[in-house]
Design a protein around this motif. Structure first.
Motif, PDB file in Angstrom:
ATOM      1  N   THR A 108       0.831  -1.201   0.000  1.00 28.81           N
ATOM      2  CA  THR A 108       0.000   0.000   0.000  1.00 28.81           C
ATOM      3  C   THR A 108       0.864   1.249   0.000  1.00 28.81           C
ATOM      4  O   THR A 108       0.611   2.207  -0.749  1.00 28.81           O
ATOM      5  CB  THR A 108      -0.933  -0.002   1.229  1.00 28.81           C
ATOM      6  OG1 THR A 108      -1.765  -1.169   1.200  1.00 28.81           O
ATOM      7  CG2 THR A 108      -1.818   1.242   1.261  1.00 28.81           C
ATOM      8  N   HIS A 109       1.888   1.247   0.840  1.00 30.86           N
ATOM      9  CA  HIS A 109       2.793   2.407   0.898  1.00 30.86           C
ATOM     10  C   HIS A 109       3.562   2.579  -0.408  1.00 30.86           C
ATOM     11  O   HIS A 109       3.743   3.720  -0.887  1.00 30.86           O
ATOM     12  CB  HIS A 109       3.766   2.254   2.054  1.00 30.86           C
ATOM     13  CG  HIS A 109       4.770   3.368   2.124  1.00 30.86           C
ATOM     14  ND1 HIS A 109       4.420   4.678   2.354  1.00 30.86           N
ATOM     15  CD2 HIS A 109       6.123   3.370   1.950  1.00 30.86           C
ATOM     16  CE1 HIS A 109       5.492   5.440   2.340  1.00 30.86           C
ATOM     17  NE2 HIS A 109       6.541   4.670   2.090  1.00 30.86           N
ATOM     18  N   GLN A 110       3.993   1.498  -1.001  1.00 34.55           N
ATOM     19  CA  GLN A 110       4.759   1.592  -2.245  1.00 34.55           C
ATOM     20  C   GLN A 110       3.900   2.198  -3.360  1.00 34.55           C
ATOM     21  O   GLN A 110       4.370   3.068  -4.114  1.00 34.55           O
ATOM     22  CB  GLN A 110       5.264   0.209  -2.657  1.00 34.55           C
ATOM     23  CG  GLN A 110       6.189   0.244  -3.868  1.00 34.55           C
ATOM     24  CD  GLN A 110       6.793  -1.117  -4.161  1.00 34.55           C
ATOM     25  OE1 GLN A 110       6.347  -2.133  -3.641  1.00 34.55           O
ATOM     26  NE2 GLN A 110       7.816  -1.153  -4.995  1.00 34.55           N
ATOM     27  N   PHE A 111       2.659   1.771  -3.474  1.00 32.48           N
ATOM     28  CA  PHE A 111       1.772   2.361  -4.473  1.00 32.48           C
ATOM     29  C   PHE A 111       1.577   3.855  -4.200  1.00 32.48           C
ATOM     30  O   PHE A 111       1.520   4.670  -5.130  1.00 32.48           O
ATOM     31  CB  PHE A 111       0.418   1.649  -4.478  1.00 32.48           C
ATOM     32  CG  PHE A 111       0.390   0.385  -5.300  1.00 32.48           C
ATOM     33  CD1 PHE A 111       0.836   0.377  -6.614  1.00 32.48           C
ATOM     34  CD2 PHE A 111      -0.099  -0.804  -4.762  1.00 32.48           C
ATOM     35  CE1 PHE A 111       0.802  -0.789  -7.381  1.00 32.48           C
ATOM     36  CE2 PHE A 111      -0.138  -1.961  -5.510  1.00 32.48           C
ATOM     37  CZ  PHE A 111       0.318  -1.969  -6.821  1.00 32.48           C
ATOM     38  N   THR A 112       1.477   4.221  -2.923  1.00 31.65           N
ATOM     39  CA  THR A 112       1.302   5.631  -2.577  1.00 31.65           C
ATOM     40  C   THR A 112       2.537   6.437  -2.955  1.00 31.65           C
ATOM     41  O   THR A 112       2.429   7.565  -3.473  1.00 31.65           O
ATOM     42  CB  THR A 112       1.007   5.787  -1.070  1.00 31.65           C
ATOM     43  OG1 THR A 112      -0.034   4.883  -0.692  1.00 31.65           O
ATOM     44  CG2 THR A 112       0.570   7.204  -0.745  1.00 31.65           C
ATOM     45  N   ALA A 113       3.705   5.869  -2.720  1.00 33.80           N
ATOM     46  CA  ALA A 113       4.950   6.552  -3.081  1.00 33.80           C
ATOM     47  C   ALA A 113       5.060   6.718  -4.594  1.00 33.80           C
ATOM     48  O   ALA A 113       5.502   7.772  -5.094  1.00 33.80           O
ATOM     49  CB  ALA A 113       6.150   5.777  -2.535  1.00 33.80           C
ATOM     50  N   ILE A 114       4.660   5.699  -5.340  1.00 33.60           N
ATOM     51  CA  ILE A 114       4.680   5.791  -6.806  1.00 33.60           C
ATOM     52  C   ILE A 114       3.708   6.872  -7.265  1.00 33.60           C
ATOM     53  O   ILE A 114       4.029   7.689  -8.148  1.00 33.60           O
ATOM     54  CB  ILE A 114       4.316   4.423  -7.425  1.00 33.60           C
ATOM     55  CG1 ILE A 114       5.429   3.410  -7.139  1.00 33.60           C
ATOM     56  CG2 ILE A 114       4.054   4.547  -8.917  1.00 33.60           C
ATOM     57  CD1 ILE A 114       5.052   1.977  -7.486  1.00 33.60           C
ATOM     58  N   LEU A 115       2.520   6.896  -6.660  1.00 32.50           N
ATOM     59  CA  LEU A 115       1.527   7.899  -7.025  1.00 32.50           C
ATOM     60  C   LEU A 115       2.050   9.308  -6.728  1.00 32.50           C
ATOM     61  O   LEU A 115       1.896  10.231  -7.552  1.00 32.50           O
ATOM     62  CB  LEU A 115       0.226   7.643  -6.269  1.00 32.50           C
ATOM     63  CG  LEU A 115      -0.899   8.655  -6.492  1.00 32.50           C
ATOM     64  CD1 LEU A 115      -1.329   8.679  -7.958  1.00 32.50           C
ATOM     65  CD2 LEU A 115      -2.081   8.346  -5.586  1.00 32.50           C
ATOM     66  N   ALA A 116       2.636   9.491  -5.545  1.00 36.29           N
ATOM     67  CA  ALA A 116       3.165  10.815  -5.185  1.00 36.29           C
ATOM     68  C   ALA A 116       4.233  11.264  -6.183  1.00 36.29           C
ATOM     69  O   ALA A 116       4.263  12.439  -6.603  1.00 36.29           O
ATOM     70  CB  ALA A 116       3.742  10.772  -3.775  1.00 36.29           C
ATOM     71  N   LYS A 117       5.083  10.342  -6.582  1.00 37.77           N
ATOM     72  CA  LYS A 117       6.126  10.671  -7.567  1.00 37.77           C
ATOM     73  C   LYS A 117       5.502  11.091  -8.891  1.00 37.77           C
ATOM     74  O   LYS A 117       5.933  12.068  -9.524  1.00 37.77           O
ATOM     75  CB  LYS A 117       7.030   9.445  -7.746  1.00 37.77           C
ATOM     76  CG  LYS A 117       8.244   9.671  -8.635  1.00 37.77           C
ATOM     77  CD  LYS A 117       9.098   8.402  -8.667  1.00 37.77           C
ATOM     78  CE  LYS A 117      10.299   8.579  -9.590  1.00 37.77           C
ATOM     79  NZ  LYS A 117      11.108   7.305  -9.661  1.00 37.77           N
ATOM     80  N   GLY A 118       4.454  10.373  -9.291  1.00 32.97           N
ATOM     81  CA  GLY A 118       3.782  10.709 -10.543  1.00 32.97           C
ATOM     82  C   GLY A 118       3.063  12.036 -10.481  1.00 32.97           C
ATOM     83  O   GLY A 118       3.072  12.816 -11.451  1.00 32.97           O
ATOM     84  N   LEU A 119       2.424  12.322  -9.351  1.00 35.44           N
ATOM     85  CA  LEU A 119       1.716  13.592  -9.193  1.00 35.44           C
ATOM     86  C   LEU A 119       2.693  14.762  -9.222  1.00 35.44           C
ATOM     87  O   LEU A 119       2.411  15.815  -9.828  1.00 35.44           O
ATOM     88  CB  LEU A 119       0.915  13.589  -7.882  1.00 35.44           C
ATOM     89  CG  LEU A 119      -0.299  12.656  -7.848  1.00 35.44           C
ATOM     90  CD1 LEU A 119      -0.860  12.553  -6.439  1.00 35.44           C
ATOM     91  CD2 LEU A 119      -1.381  13.152  -8.810  1.00 35.44           C
ATOM     92  N   ARG A 120       3.819  14.598  -8.602  1.00 35.89           N
ATOM     93  CA  ARG A 120       4.836  15.668  -8.640  1.00 35.89           C
ATOM     94  C   ARG A 120       5.351  15.856 -10.068  1.00 35.89           C
ATOM     95  O   ARG A 120       5.602  16.987 -10.504  1.00 35.89           O
ATOM     96  CB  ARG A 120       5.967  15.344  -7.672  1.00 35.89           C
ATOM     97  CG  ARG A 120       5.578  15.458  -6.194  1.00 35.89           C
ATOM     98  CD  ARG A 120       6.793  15.339  -5.271  1.00 35.89           C
ATOM     99  NE  ARG A 120       6.413  15.562  -3.877  1.00 35.89           N
ATOM    100  CZ  ARG A 120       6.387  14.610  -2.931  1.00 35.89           C
ATOM    101  NH1 ARG A 120       6.735  13.354  -3.242  1.00 35.89           N
ATOM    102  NH2 ARG A 120       6.025  14.895  -1.695  1.00 35.89           N
ATOM    103  N   ALA A 121       5.488  14.744 -10.780  1.00 36.15           N
ATOM    104  CA  ALA A 121       5.935  14.840 -12.168  1.00 36.15           C
ATOM    105  C   ALA A 121       4.926  15.592 -13.025  1.00 36.15           C
ATOM    106  O   ALA A 121       5.300  16.237 -14.017  1.00 36.15           O
ATOM    107  CB  ALA A 121       6.166  13.444 -12.739  1.00 36.15           C
TER     108      ALA A 121
END
Length: 950
Positions: free
Chosen positions: A360-373
């Motif tokens: 769950t945390h890993q997906f959230t980290a990936i999402l945060a990275k994508g949103l910042r991008a």
């Protein structure tokens, strides 16, 4: 040709006695018809007060088809709202073998430990799960929801804090909004000031007696609270932390950074969203505070053979036994849901839970990275599963785009939004979210985002202590093993699927399969409580129709379905009365009259809303002493706020003077609260809202067929007359924004279909018939047993209402056999004991309900008569006064095969009637020693060393 009509087979299937049985029972009682019987039970002054009507009921098939149409109006979008509610997968073996299994959902509260070892073990697992993940020393067996658990923590801190100079409680602005709402509701009548703010800006911790923090924060941040907690402790304040259990598999637990209380929800451990409930809350604290902990506590003791045995610990069980000195009115738990969470942890184990959290945390980290991008400002540096974004003028458009894509995001404010990921999130979910936020731009590739993504948890708060090392969490990971474990636990217990549970005041009636079926439908189970209103039209129709049904059944003008337990209903009802008086400028009205025979929750609830309890007397027949009541009402006329009265009375009788009682209170400026615990005797026959009540709570888990679930869930909606409608519980998502008593706007919404189905299938005539048969069954038992046991109370015509009280005190005097001995001996006959020593010490209160057949009533009566014959043998000296089947009951199979030293036979011990040969229930332990357990309080699973020694 005759006209064909749809046959409603349900009424006859719900009601136990056949027509011939009914006639035979009426003949024994001396009545020609069921109408003639109830005409003699219901007082003349309230006859004809029912407004239920005689509308026909639906067949089971038609009712299921209709509610399926209603359910289909709920829209199942992919939800990322969070705010304390998360998507989860209920493992199929838990769904089928626990949630949908009547062996688990028809069980009663484990007051009789000998026949409750299975669910007690599961609850002990839950307590161990909570203490382990939170790092606390002791936890209870669950509370109602996270918000009310926080409210309990606030009053807990108030009692125990050494900072007696302060009356202010700090609540972090990072707590879930619904938690803050419930805190304000609970605090106001008690004169507690709730100060909501940013904990980082606190300069003087001594201004507060306690504090509530959220970990991780509602918006996703993870704060290091160690220094802040130390400052509060220096100021003699206590600190409660609302913590996410899944996050605690990865983060330092609250107990390790100094928290005094940890609380929260176990919902995401396999319990469906269900539009807000029911969900098991948890409450954990330090060992030094265990005597003050609210709710129920499972402890370990020994049985009469010295074998380990579980039971409810007396120290904290049901504080309302203290009546007006109680610090909480909680008399229930969320046992069925706590058991689901418990078994979810057992099934996944520490490795599985940690993997779910990491994923769950890993997906959230990936999402945060994508949103910042994509150019968005993610407000969190550190987070677990939740992000908040500064979206400025794009906010509304993003919500619109998300819903078009079948996605719900959290509405924070006009310039910010939030999203929370969970166990159900997968790569496609993340890609769909990024597509919404891309707004036509190129969507960052998931594989590229995932490459090199790092954890975004603060290094200094990573968990170092072990997670769930107890053997129970490290064995049952295959479906075969879990299935057998659940079966083993269920086999230890006695629930309604095995036999009648004749509990007075608790109304253990049939929970029909057709009523239960909609509960696990995705259309009801997958909806977030804060989903947009247009997505919950099915629930809107269901609740509107159910409110109308309950108004018709009670004679009230308005209903609130929000209270998620009877205790919460009581509380909401008295809050409505209090608010009504305040709205009229009657600030001084704070006296609550309560008969001495009342349920213990009544005075506890009155104290919680800031009222002062004045006890009124009862006469020798158990009725309210009207002369004393009138004198006290007139004495306190200027300050009289309310009367709380149970009707029919806790003595199982329709009191003749109920209209006069209500009029006395009204004449002196007060309001009448009629406790609806015994409503099963009134539906279709009389209505509290029509004979003087201003407000009543209903126990849907009693009269209206929601299962007890081993001690919860319950639903306690309140009905009110029109002048109190403006003061029903509010909620941030409702027309009235303030005054929430539960976290979700409709409390335990996902089990409301049970009551809708019951009322829809029974119809007006069926509901009336159910009340009549409940009264018939109780009077039949009373008549069959009256020559063997004195029936303590009855009406002027010698009849009882829906329950009867057998007086064991003369038997104790003549034989030494106690009410406990009779109750434990009933286990050998395969029966759960009746209610013991309530409302009168040394008595048994029996309520058979309409669901039981004449055959089962006779089997119970035959058991009670056989027990009386054994008592007579003790009285005559044919059985030893200390070594007899009653004093040694219940008898276990292990005892049977061992050396037999008793002065009676093995056969008499375990097969006292021939009917038991075909289906014998074997209690897993002998009589439990409560005193030993109180002196040696153990409330978590035994250590690994203890398992190895065994």
């Amino acid at each position: 040709m005759t006209k064909l009509t749809t046959q409603n087979e349900f009424i006859a299937r719900h009601i136990g006695p056949r027509d011939a049985d009914t006639a035979a029972m009426l003949e024994l009682l001396g009545y020609a018809s069921i109408d003639a019987l109830t005409d003699n039970v219901i007082p003349e002054s309230i006859k004809g007060s029912s407004i239920l009507g005689s509308q026909p009921g639906l067949s089971e098939a038609d009712a299921l088809a209709k509610i399926k149409t209603i359910a289909s109006k709920n829209q199942q979008l992919k939800t990322f709202i969070g705010q304390g509610y998360y998507g989860t997968h209920t493992p199929s073996p838990i769904l089928r073998n626990l949630l949908e299994n009547p062996a688990w959902y028809t069980a009663y509260t484990p007051y009789q430990p000998e026949i409750s070892q299975g669910r007690l073990e599961s609850l002990l697992n839950f307590q161990t799960l909570i203490t382990d993940l939170t790092g606390m020393q002791i936890a209870n067996a669950s509370l109602l929801d996270e918000a009310t658990a926080a409210a309990e923590a606030m009053t807990f801190c108030k009692r125990l804090s050494k900072n007696k100079a302060s009356n202010a409680f700090f609540a972090s602005q990072h707590c879930h909004p619904q938690t803050l709402d419930v805190l304000r509701t609970r605090a106001e009548p008690l004169g507690i000031e709730v100060v909501v703010g940013d904990e980082a800006s606190i300069t003087d911790a001594s201004a507060y007696f306690g504090a509530l923090l959220q970990y991780p924060a509602s918006n996703g941040d993870i704060f290091d609270y160690r220094e802040l907690v130390a400052r509060f402790h220096t100021a003699n304040a206590l600190v409660a932390v609302a913590a996410d259990l899944l996050a605690l598999t990865l983060l330092t637990p609250p107990g390790e950074f100094g928290a005094d209380v940890a609380l929260g929800s176990a919902q995401r451990f396999g319990v469906p969203l269900g539009f807000g409930g029911p969900h098991a809350a948890y409450f954990a604290t330090r060992d030094a505070f265990k005597r003050d902990m609210p709710g129920r506590l499972v402890g370990m003791s020994i049985d009469r053979f010295g074998k380990p045995a579980l039971r409810l610990a007396m120290q904290t069980r049901e504080q309302h036994i203290r009546r007006e000195k109680a610090t909480s009115n909680i008399c229930t738990a969320q046992v069925l849901l706590a058991n689901i969470a418990s078994m979810y942890a057992v099934y996944h184990g520490p490795k599985g839970l940690t993997q779910i959290a990491q994923r769950t945390h890993q997906f959230t980290a990936i999402l945060a990275k994508g949103l910042r991008a994509l150019g968005y400002s993610v407000e969190q540096t550190f987070f677990f599963d939740t992000l908040s974004l500064a979206t400025a003028s794009k906010t509304a458009a993003l919500h619109t785009a998300a819903r078009k894509a079948g996605i719900n995001l959290r509405e924070i404010d006009s310039e910010r939004l939030g999203l929370s990921l969970d166990e159900t999130t997968d790569q496609a979910s993340v890609e769909a979210l990024l597509a919404v936020f891309a707004d036509g731009k190129a969507v960052p590739a998931f594989a590229e985002l995932a490459t090199g993504v790092s954890a975004q948890l603060p290094h200094g708060l990573l968990r170092e202590s072990a997670v769930l090392s107890h053997p129970v969490f490290n064995r049952y990971h295959s479906e075969t093993e879990l299935m057998r474990y659940l079966r083993k636990l269920a086999d230890k217990d006695l629930a309604l699927d095995r036999s009648m549970i004749p509990l007075g005041s608790c109304t253990m009636k049939l929970n029909a399969a057709s009523e239960m079926i909609p509960v696990t439908w995705a259309e009801f189970g997958n909806l977030h409580p804060f989903a947009p209103a247009e997505q919950s039209q099915g629930y809107s129709q269901l609740t509107t129709e159910l409110e109308a049904m309950l108004c018709a059944a009670t004679g009230y003008d308005g209903i609130s379905l929000q209270p998620n337990a009877g205790s919460q209903g009581e509380y909401a009802g008295l809050l409505a009365i209090r608010a009504y008086h305040l709205s009229r400028g009657d600030d001084q009205r704070d006296i609550c009259l309560i008969p001495q025979s009342a349920h213990g929750t009544n005075p506890a609830t009155a104290s919680m809303v800031g009222m002062r309890v004045v006890v009124t007397a009862c006469d020798s027949n158990g009725n309210v002493d009207i002369i004393d009541l009138k004198a006290k009402a007139e004495e306190h006329k200027e300050r009289l706020a309310a009367l709380m009265i149970t009707y029919p009375s806790t003595h199982g009788v329709f009191e003749e003077g109920i209209r006069e009682i209500c009029q006395i209170i009204h004449d002196n400026g007060g309001q009448v609260y009629i406790d609806g615990a015994n409503m099963n005797a009134m539906v279709g026959l009389c209505a509290p809202g029509q004979f003087g009540g201003d407000v009543s709570h209903l126990n849907l888990h009693k009269t209206f067929c929601i299962p007890h679930g081993g001690g919860g869930p319950g639903v306690g909606p309140i009905g009110v007359k029109s002048h109190l409608i403006p003061f029903l519980p509010g909620h941030a998502s409702m027309a009235r924004k303030e005054g929430a008593v539960s976290a979700a706007p409709f409390g335990s919404a996902s089990i409301l279909p049970i009551t809708w189905m019951y009322i829809s299938m029974m119809g007006g005539d069926g509901l009336k018939r159910a009340s009549q048969i409940a009264i018939l069954n109780a009077n039949y038992i009373a008549r069959r047993l009256e020559e063997h046991y004195p029936v303590l109370y009855s009406g002027s015509n010698g009849l009882v209402a829906h329950e009867c009280i057998l007086d064991i005190r003369p038997i104790k005097d003549s034989s030494g056999i106690s009410v406990d001995d009779v109750a434990k001996r009933l286990i050998d006959f395969g029966f759960h004991a009746p209610t013991m020593s309530f409302p009168v010490a040394g008595t048994l209160m029996i309520e058979p309900t309409e669901s039981e057949s004449k055959e089962e009533l006779d089997r119970f009566c035959d058991a009670m008569i056989a027990i009386r014959e054994e008592i007579r043998a003790v009285e005559a000296g044919h059985l030893d006064a200390n070594d007899n089947p009653l004093k040694n009951a219940p008898h276990t199979a292990l005892e049977l095969v061992g050396e037999w030293t008793h002065g009676y036979s093995r056969e008499q011990a375990v097969y006292p009637t021939a009917t038991l040969i075909d289906g014998k229930y074997w209690p897993p332990v002998g009589r439990v020693d409560n005193v030993f357990g109180d002196r040696n309080l153990i409330c978590a699973c035994p250590s690994i060393e203890a398992y190895q020694d065994a």
